[in-house]
Design a protein around this motif. Structure first.
Motif, mmCIF file in Angstrom:
data_model
loop_
_atom_site.group_PDB
_atom_site.id
_atom_site.type_symbol
_atom_site.label_atom_id
_atom_site.label_comp_id
_atom_site.label_asym_id
_atom_site.label_seq_id
_atom_site.Cartn_x
_atom_site.Cartn_y
_atom_site.Cartn_z
ATOM 1 N N SER A 176 0.823 -1.212 0.000
ATOM 2 C CA SER A 176 0.000 0.000 0.000
ATOM 3 C C SER A 176 0.855 1.261 0.000
ATOM 4 C CB SER A 176 -0.921 0.011 1.221
ATOM 5 O OG SER A 176 -1.905 -0.985 1.118
ATOM 6 N N LYS A 177 0.251 2.330 -0.503
ATOM 7 C CA LYS A 177 0.893 3.635 -0.525
ATOM 8 C C LYS A 177 -0.017 4.639 0.182
ATOM 9 C CE LYS A 177 4.255 2.161 -3.251
ATOM 10 N NZ LYS A 177 3.797 0.772 -3.427
ATOM 11 N N ARG A 208 -3.858 4.364 -9.307
ATOM 12 C CA ARG A 208 -3.067 3.148 -9.500
ATOM 13 C C ARG A 208 -1.863 3.404 -10.405
ATOM 14 N NH1 ARG A 208 -8.038 -1.227 -10.202
ATOM 15 N NH2 ARG A 208 -8.564 -1.331 -7.968
ATOM 16 N N GLU A 209 -2.033 4.320 -11.336
ATOM 17 C CA GLU A 209 -0.916 4.691 -12.201
ATOM 18 C C GLU A 209 0.079 5.542 -11.440
ATOM 19 O OE1 GLU A 209 -0.005 3.977 -15.452
ATOM 20 O OE2 GLU A 209 -1.477 2.376 -15.128
ATOM 21 N N LYS A 261 -3.033 -8.928 -5.944
ATOM 22 C CA LYS A 261 -4.218 -9.618 -5.415
ATOM 23 C C LYS A 261 -5.351 -8.636 -5.154
ATOM 24 C CE LYS A 261 -1.771 -13.538 -3.371
ATOM 25 N NZ LYS A 261 -1.456 -14.257 -2.111
ATOM 26 N N ASN A 262 -5.022 -7.449 -4.648
ATOM 27 C CA ASN A 262 -6.049 -6.427 -4.442
ATOM 28 C C ASN A 262 -6.504 -5.833 -5.760
ATOM 29 O OD1 ASN A 262 -6.720 -5.550 -1.450
ATOM 30 N ND2 ASN A 262 -4.579 -6.195 -1.454
ATOM 31 N N LEU A 263 -5.571 -5.604 -6.656
ATOM 32 C CA LEU A 263 -5.920 -5.004 -7.942
ATOM 33 C C LEU A 263 -6.824 -5.913 -8.773
ATOM 34 C CD1 LEU A 263 -2.521 -3.393 -9.023
ATOM 35 C CD2 LEU A 263 -4.540 -2.253 -8.099
ATOM 36 N N THR A 264 -6.658 -7.229 -8.628
ATOM 37 C CA THR A 264 -7.466 -8.173 -9.399
ATOM 38 C C THR A 264 -8.696 -8.662 -8.655
ATOM 39 O OG1 THR A 264 -6.023 -9.975 -8.643
ATOM 40 C CG2 THR A 264 -5.522 -8.982 -10.783
ATOM 41 N N GLY A 265 -8.868 -8.216 -7.414
ATOM 42 C CA GLY A 265 -10.068 -8.568 -6.672
ATOM 43 C C GLY A 265 -9.998 -9.866 -5.891
ATOM 44 N N PHE A 266 -8.844 -10.536 -5.881
ATOM 45 C CA PHE A 266 -8.716 -11.776 -5.128
ATOM 46 C C PHE A 266 -8.589 -11.509 -3.621
ATOM 47 C CE2 PHE A 266 -7.588 -13.230 -9.351
ATOM 48 C CZ PHE A 266 -8.274 -14.438 -9.418
ATOM 49 N N ALA A 281 -15.319 8.826 -10.175
ATOM 50 C CA ALA A 281 -14.720 8.082 -9.066
ATOM 51 C C ALA A 281 -13.887 6.917 -9.589
ATOM 52 C CB ALA A 281 -15.817 7.579 -8.130
ATOM 53 N N ALA A 282 -14.423 6.209 -10.565
ATOM 54 C CA ALA A 282 -13.689 5.088 -11.152
ATOM 55 C C ALA A 282 -12.408 5.567 -11.826
ATOM 56 C CB ALA A 282 -14.578 4.348 -12.147
ATOM 57 N N GLU A 283 -12.491 6.696 -12.527
ATOM 58 C CA GLU A 283 -11.319 7.249 -13.203
ATOM 59 C C GLU A 283 -10.243 7.660 -12.196
ATOM 60 O OE1 GLU A 283 -12.833 10.446 -15.517
ATOM 61 O OE2 GLU A 283 -13.919 9.136 -16.918
ATOM 62 N N LEU A 284 -10.673 8.191 -11.057
ATOM 63 C CA LEU A 284 -9.721 8.605 -10.028
ATOM 64 C C LEU A 284 -8.980 7.410 -9.434
ATOM 65 C CD1 LEU A 284 -11.851 11.352 -8.257
ATOM 66 C CD2 LEU A 284 -9.685 11.719 -9.466
ATOM 67 N N VAL A 285 -9.698 6.306 -9.233
ATOM 68 C CA VAL A 285 -9.052 5.094 -8.725
ATOM 69 C C VAL A 285 -8.021 4.594 -9.738
ATOM 70 C CG1 VAL A 285 -9.377 2.680 -8.064
ATOM 71 C CG2 VAL A 285 -10.998 4.412 -7.270
ATOM 72 N N MET A 286 -8.394 4.571 -11.014
ATOM 73 C CA MET A 286 -7.478 4.110 -12.057
ATOM 74 C C MET A 286 -6.261 5.032 -12.159
ATOM 75 S SD MET A 286 -10.232 2.920 -14.971
ATOM 76 C CE MET A 286 -8.956 2.352 -16.098
ATOM 77 N N GLU A 287 -6.498 6.320 -12.042
ATOM 78 C CA GLU A 287 -5.391 7.277 -12.094
ATOM 79 C C GLU A 287 -4.453 7.075 -10.909
ATOM 80 O OE1 GLU A 287 -4.618 12.103 -11.902
ATOM 81 O OE2 GLU A 287 -6.571 11.350 -12.590
#
Length: 251
Positions: A13-14, A246-247, A47-52, A238-244
């Motif tokens: 985590s960051k 992650r980058e 694992k978190n990024l892929t939902g596992f 909100a979805a775009e902010l999460v994706m951003e």
């Protein structure tokens, strides 16, 4: 520190932000107040990024009381107008111990990350739930100090203070669009009364404080019913902010 937490480390985590919350954030702290920390992080392991695996929050209760929300969970709670996470979004700059520049992006878009109609329901629900804690009708979520206060005074002064504070915060929001968390900055007289309740509860009765709540809640509902302020939570944003994020935080 949150960065030393095992869940934080194993999820790679960051930290996005870390701030002092609770009574200090509200300007209602005294010499007996604990220092509470709040904040946001993003879990970047695969694992978190892929939902596992899903890490929604990290709560620390040993030497300090702290609650940190994973970014996706934070935004989901904002969609529900959870008042605790709204306080993070609208916290004064000086409350932050650490803040990554990405958090500023959330603040820039804050009006598209709240829902004014949902907030009305959230505030009403909070008052109805909290009054049961304040009067001792329900004690499950009360800490040791608050349970002792209910036994001693017949009520929890801290819970009554929170109800009255949030009624005023909500009222101001639906009058001005400002969601201000520090009472002394927008209503010094109320701040004085709340500190008096908190510091000298023996001068009050449960019935008197319930009367204060009834009046404050009636004022809040009247303002909400007349208000033309309207904001809608933007799920795409909100979805775009999460994706951003992650980058931004990827290694």
């Amino acid at each position: 520190m949150i960065t030393n937490n095992e869940s934080f480390k194993t999820s790679n985590s960051k930290l996005i932000c870390n701030l002092i919350g609770g009574s200090t954030l509200y300007g209602l702290n005294n010499e007996n107040s604990d220092v509470d920390y709040r904040g946001l992080f993003i879990a970047t392991d695969k694992k978190n990024l892929t939902g596992f695996r899903t890490l929604e929050s990290i709560v620390l209760t040993n030497e300090i009381d702290a609650c940190y929300y994973e970014l996706s969970k934070f935004l989901k709670l904002l969609r529900k107008s959870n008042t605790q996470v709204m306080e993070i979004l609208f916290a004064p700059e000086k409350s932050f111990v650490y803040k990554h520049e990405f958090f500023d992006k959330l603040v820039e878009n804050k009006w598209d990350l709240i829902d004014s109609e949902v907030l009305k329901s959230s505030l009403k629900g909070y008052v109805f739930s909290e009054i049961k804690l304040a009067t001792g009708q329900r004690s499950g979520r009360l800490g040791g100090k608050r349970k002792d206060a209910v036994t001693k005074f017949g009520f929890s002064p801290k819970n009554f203070v929170q109800i009255l504070r949030l009624c005023e915060v909500g009222k101001r929001f639906f009058e001005t669009s400002e969601y201000m968390v520090k009472v002394s900055e927008f209503n010094p007289k109320l701040h004085e009364r709340l500190m008096h309740i908190k510091n000298t509860p023996e001068e009050y009765t449960c019935e008197k404080l319930e009367g204060y709540v009834d009046a404050a809640f009636a004022d809040l509902v009247e303002v909400m019913d007349k208000s033309t302020i309207s904001y809608k939570f933007d799920e795409d944003l909100a979805a775009e902010l999460v994706m951003e994020a992650r980058e931004v935080f990827k290694e």
